[in-house]
Structures are given as C-alpha cells and as structure tokens.
Write a protein that holds these residues in place. Sequence first.
Motif, PDB file in Angstrom:
ATOM      1  N   LYS A   1       1.416   6.657   4.595  1.00  0.00           N
ATOM      2  CA  LYS A   1      -0.125   6.287   4.194  1.00  0.00           C
ATOM      3  C   LYS A   1      -0.470   5.547   5.413  1.00  0.00           C
ATOM      4  CE  LYS A   1       0.597   1.922   4.296  1.00  0.00           C
ATOM      5  NZ  LYS A   1      -0.407   0.860   4.851  1.00  0.00           N
TER       6      LYS A   1
ATOM      7  N   ASP B   1      -6.379   4.651   2.668  1.00  0.00           N
ATOM      8  CA  ASP B   1      -7.091   3.634   1.780  1.00  0.00           C
ATOM      9  C   ASP B   1      -7.435   2.424   2.694  1.00  0.00           C
ATOM     10  OD1 ASP B   1      -4.731   1.632   2.000  1.00  0.00           O
ATOM     11  OD2 ASP B   1      -3.668   3.285   1.280  1.00  0.00           O
TER      12      ASP B   1
ATOM     13  N   GLN C   1       0.399   3.906  -2.872  1.00  0.00           N
ATOM     14  CA  GLN C   1       0.315   5.291  -2.693  1.00  0.00           C
ATOM     15  C   GLN C   1       1.200   6.118  -3.062  1.00  0.00           C
ATOM     16  OE1 GLN C   1      -2.269   6.784  -1.298  1.00  0.00           O
ATOM     17  NE2 GLN C   1      -3.387   5.718   0.074  1.00  0.00           N
TER      18      GLN C   1
ATOM     19  N   THR D   1      -3.597   2.465   6.099  1.00  0.00           N
ATOM     20  CA  THR D   1      -4.527   1.650   5.411  1.00  0.00           C
ATOM     21  C   THR D   1      -5.430   1.055   6.305  1.00  0.00           C
ATOM     22  OG1 THR D   1      -2.834   0.929   3.888  1.00  0.00           O
ATOM     23  CG2 THR D   1      -4.710  -0.734   4.015  1.00  0.00           C
TER      24      THR D   1
ATOM     25  N   ARG E   1      -8.019  10.687   0.211  1.00  0.00           N
ATOM     26  CA  ARG E   1      -8.093   9.383  -0.424  1.00  0.00           C
ATOM     27  C   ARG E   1      -7.813   9.258  -2.108  1.00  0.00           C
ATOM     28  NH1 ARG E   1     -13.772   6.985   0.561  1.00  0.00           N
ATOM     29  NH2 ARG E   1     -14.170   8.064  -1.356  1.00  0.00           N
TER      30      ARG E   1
ATOM     31  N   TRP F   1      -1.162   8.559  -9.719  1.00  0.00           N
ATOM     32  CA  TRP F   1      -1.942   8.847  -8.251  1.00  0.00           C
ATOM     33  C   TRP F   1      -2.685   9.969  -8.528  1.00  0.00           C
ATOM     34  CZ3 TRP F   1      -3.297  12.397  -4.611  1.00  0.00           C
ATOM     35  CH2 TRP F   1      -3.578  11.606  -3.332  1.00  0.00           C
TER      36      TRP F   1
ATOM     37  N   THR G   1     -12.393   3.163   4.326  1.00  0.00           N
ATOM     38  CA  THR G   1     -12.306   4.450   4.086  1.00  0.00           C
ATOM     39  C   THR G   1     -13.638   4.955   3.117  1.00  0.00           C
ATOM     40  OG1 THR G   1     -11.194   3.923   1.935  1.00  0.00           O
ATOM     41  CG2 THR G   1      -9.773   4.641   3.987  1.00  0.00           C
TER      42      THR G   1
ATOM     43  N   ALA H   1       0.773  -1.231  -0.042  1.00  0.00           N
ATOM     44  CA  ALA H   1      -0.050   0.056  -0.003  1.00  0.00           C
ATOM     45  C   ALA H   1       0.852   1.304   0.010  1.00  0.00           C
ATOM     46  CB  ALA H   1      -0.866   0.001   1.222  1.00  0.00           C
TER      47      ALA H   1
ATOM     48  N   LYS I   1      -2.366  10.130   3.496  1.00  0.00           N
ATOM     49  CA  LYS I   1      -3.024   9.464   2.436  1.00  0.00           C
ATOM     50  C   LYS I   1      -3.588   8.249   3.272  1.00  0.00           C
ATOM     51  CE  LYS I   1      -0.008  10.651  -1.284  1.00  0.00           C
ATOM     52  NZ  LYS I   1       1.243  10.143  -2.248  1.00  0.00           N
TER      53      LYS I   1
ATOM     54  N   ALA J   1      -8.700   2.967  -4.469  1.00  0.00           N
ATOM     55  CA  ALA J   1      -8.516   2.694  -3.010  1.00  0.00           C
ATOM     56  C   ALA J   1      -8.119   1.372  -2.613  1.00  0.00           C
ATOM     57  CB  ALA J   1      -9.893   3.016  -2.407  1.00  0.00           C
ATOM     58  N   GLU J   2      -7.864   0.586  -3.915  1.00  0.00           N
ATOM     59  CA  GLU J   2      -7.187  -0.804  -3.856  1.00  0.00           C
ATOM     60  C   GLU J   2      -5.617  -0.672  -4.004  1.00  0.00           C
ATOM     61  OE1 GLU J   2      -8.496  -3.609  -3.274  1.00  0.00           O
ATOM     62  OE2 GLU J   2     -10.726  -3.210  -3.594  1.00  0.00           O
ATOM     63  N   THR J   3      -5.182   0.114  -2.920  1.00  0.00           N
ATOM     64  CA  THR J   3      -3.435   0.487  -3.274  1.00  0.00           C
ATOM     65  C   THR J   3      -2.747  -0.581  -2.757  1.00  0.00           C
ATOM     66  OG1 THR J   3      -3.435   1.429  -0.950  1.00  0.00           O
ATOM     67  CG2 THR J   3      -3.871   3.090  -2.487  1.00  0.00           C
TER      68      THR J   3
END
Length: 508
Positions: A268, A416, A259, A270, A439, A471, A420, A255, A414, A443-445
């Motif tokens: 980030k 995800d 990101q 998550t 975000r 991004w 979120t 992630a 940031k 969102a599927e980072t």
Amino acid sequence: MTDAHTTGPFIAAIDQGTTSSRCIVFDKDGRIVAVDQKEHEQIFPKPGWVEHDAAEIWTNVQEVVAGAIEKAGITSADVKAIGITNQRETTLLWDKNTGEPVHNAIVWQDTRTDALCKELGRNVGQDRYRRETGLPLASYFAGPKARWLLDNVEGLRERAERGEILFGTMDSWVIWNLTGGVDGGVHVTDVTNASRTMLMNLHTMEWDDKILQSMEVPAAILPEIRSSAEVYGLAKGGALDGIPVASALGDQQAALFGQTCFSQGEAKSTYGTGTFMLMNTGDEPVNSYNGLLTTVGYRIGDQKAVYALEGSIAVTGSLVQWMRDQMGLINSAAEIETLASSVEDNGGAYFVPAFSGLFAPYWRSDARGVIAGLTRYVTKAHIARAVLEATAWQTREITDAMTKDSGVELTALKVDGGMTSNNLLMQTLSDFLDAPVVRPMVAETTCLGAAYAAGLAVGFWPDTDALRANWRRAAEWTPRMDADKREREYKSWLKAVERTMGWLDEEN
Ligand SMILES: Nc1ncnc2c1ncn2[C@@H]1O[C@H](COP(=O)(O)OP(=O)(O)O)[C@@H](O)[C@H]1O
Ligand SMILES: O=P(O)(O)OC[C@H](O)CO
C-alpha cells in the motif's frame, strides 16, 4: 452522528499524526461512525528544524477522544478497546515524576542530527546500523534525535542516568498519559515504532546494547517493547475511562494493516504529509540493496512478527501545504487540482521537494529543493502540475526499487491518505507507474488498522480473514499515458533529482 444502521459495540482509534490528532469510532464492519480531529502547531525554530509541543498534542488527543465519543452519541461502555497509531520517529523525552516534556518533540522531518549521523557513520560505519536495525544512518530516525536532546538540554543526561527521564515516540507518550501518566502510566512501545528508533535489533526485537552504547542512549530511559496488538493497560480518566488500550502501530504500518495487506507481496502507499509505501515481506526481514528500509510490519500478540520493505518520501502533501501557506499560490489544498488542471502539462518544469534532504531511495541529507526547467513560459499552473507530478515520480522511484529488491512486479497499487481525494494526482500516478491505482471505501486506513489490531487483541474480530471481508474498492484509475512520453519525462525528472544533491556542504 451515529449511522441509523449502526449498532454497537465499537472500537475507538487515536491517530496522533504529523499535522493533526484525530479519533475515529468504528463499528464491526469497519465503517466510520464518528470522527473528531484537531491540528497542532508546527514549530520551525531554524531552517531544517521541525518541532511539536507534546503537551499541546496530549491536550488535543483528549479533546478529540471526547469529541468523537460525543459525536457518535455513545458512552465509554459501548467501546470495547482503544487502538493507537502515530506519526513515527518523532522523539520526546519527559520527566517521569512531573509528566513535563523536557523539550519540544523533535519531528521526523527535522534534519538537525545530520552532522551527528555523519560522525556515527565515520566512527561506527553505515553497514553496522543497517545490518542490525534495517535502517540507513539518517536524521529521520529517533535514536540520533534522543542523543541530540541528551547532549543539548542542560543537565538532561545526568537526570536520565538517575532514572528520572522517559524516552518515547508519540505512541509511548499517548499511552503513558492515557493510562494514568504520573499516576501509574505504562511506559511501552510496540515493535513497529521501536523499529524506527535505530536502537532496536530487527532480528531479536530487543533494544540492542551495542547500538545503545555507540549512540550514547542510556537503557534506563527506554520503554518496554511489546507486540502491536495486546492490552497494555486500561485508560484512566477522560472519555474512555476503564477501556483497554489494546494496540499500537506506527501510522504507516497501521495503514498496511488497515488495507489488509496480510499476505507476502501485498503493498500500500499512503499519501499524507509525506508518502510511505510498505510491502509485506512475510516473517523474515528482507535486506534492501536499492535504498528501501527494512522494518517491522506488525506483530499480533505472541504470533511471529511480519516484516515489510518501505519506501519513505519525506515531502508530498507538505509540498501542497507549502504552496498554500508559504507561497500563497492556492487557498486550500484541494485548489491545487483546479490550478493544475487548467494547463495540459508541466510546461517543462520539474519540482523536486528535497526540503528535508532526499529520503528513499537516495538517503541524501545534503540535498535541497529544486525547480528545474524554468522558462518565461512557465506559469503558476505549470508549477502546480509539477507539484503533483513530484509525488507521482517519487512513487515511481520507490516502486522501481521495490521490484528490484523483492522481484515482485507491481500489478496494482492500493492507496489511501488525504491526497488521494485529488483525481488528477491519482490519474497521474497510474500513468507514471503504468499500473492501476485502487482506493478503498474507507480511506482512513491508518485509524482503521489501529482499530483492527485493537479489536483482534480483545476478540472483537476473530481473525484477519474477518477483516479482509471488510475491504471494499471505492475508486480505480488505469494508465492512459503513452509509454515513450512516460520514459522521456521520467528521464527529465531524474535529471532534476541529480541537481538537488550536494547543495549542503560539510560545513553546513
Ligand atoms: N485535494 C488535495 N490535493 C493535494 N493534496 C491534498 C489534498 N487534500 C489534502 N492534501 C494534502 O494531504 C495532506 C493531509 O493528508 P492526511 O492524510 O490528513 O495527512 P497526515 O496524516 O500526514 O497529517 C496535507 O499535506 C494536504 O496538503
Ligand atoms: O503523520 P504522517 O501521516 O505524516 O506520517 C508520518 C510518518 O509516520 C513518518 O515516518
């Protein structure tokens, strides 16, 4: 379904997560072309124990790969590489001749190795492990789980010493099976996953002989440690037969990569089953004095490794699941927002979900969950609000620790992950952090990060600059809370946290 504007080639990413396995097909712009996902059983044999059936997981992985390829309406010839990302620390030992797991996988949330960790602390010392591995001695990590299996499954240690047994976290299990299993599967892990075993030396990036000795884990069972982005082997059989398996990263590191936190100081967080904030600290490991972990962020091929500081929270989305499945107070995870929004505040209630003890910044396995401040005024809606606030306060504790350790003030976070999609939670988070929360479009980072790493390994993307360009911001929440109120409530939260500690005594 394939987007009308999307043309190949593609990268496929497999995310073997705590609650489900999924496969996502991405195009060159980092857009999702197709997703398939399947949940697996959570096995709770005793209080504090959590297991997964690794055979079920491998079956699900094969199904979601086939499902995603079918939904994308493509064939393996359109896929340039496969990336792997996974729940970290979850530990499996299997027979290399039959491919059979010798026991269920022991999940990262499982606390059965508490006593063992205490014993190791007394015999070898906390500091020694933290210095070499970046991790505090805690039941969270894979090494003690492997030792528990070797000590508790009859005859296993002898079989391991005879070279019949392989150890792996879920990346190793998936890659070994994907590349042929008993028929020549490669037994590897990447530096990020290895950095969560408590067996790898963070400075040399190799298994540490002295730690292996103290943990009584034979070197013969361990996978080879490789970078996070390189071709480990080709998939054998299944929907992606012949395609290079070209990345592996623990899901939180993936992630960070997804990101595009490629510069020192970028971070980030998550929000899934648990919550994990990682900050890129550059090419040197930074020691934490405030309860964070030092871990490997990623390593691309033969480039220098990038390290990260991590704040790990064991229970966030799983508390929402618990409200749904064990308490029956909501019918779906999304309903928590409706329920919590029906009241103005928490009615004085604070919920500290120390179900697996407390992770960062406390690392107290003797803690257990508490709801504090209860009066007859409190309704299930106040509890729902306290559930969401628990995630936001726990994040605040982590950002405070990050600032102390790194000297970097948080300017924006940031985010995800599944939680979120909850707007109330995201606003509360921004309020409690007193910082904007942002975000991205994808969102599927986690899957995206694995896809990016695999794509870099096979030249699908030229460099990390090309990834940054993908991004895009989708949503942003800014703080609206009065500062005095925030500090008053933070104090109440911290008081509730104190009340969780020391619940389990030595005998437990
Ligand atoms: N609208 C929501 N509000 C709060 N929590 C949610 C919501 N939707 C999903 N969740 C929680 O998010 C988690 C799923 O997120 P996901 O990123 O898929 O997790 P993981 O990768 O850990 O399996 C679940 O624990 C679920 O309870
Ligand atoms: O599978 P997730 O998203 O709950 O992530 C679990 C973490 O990797 C545990 O360290």
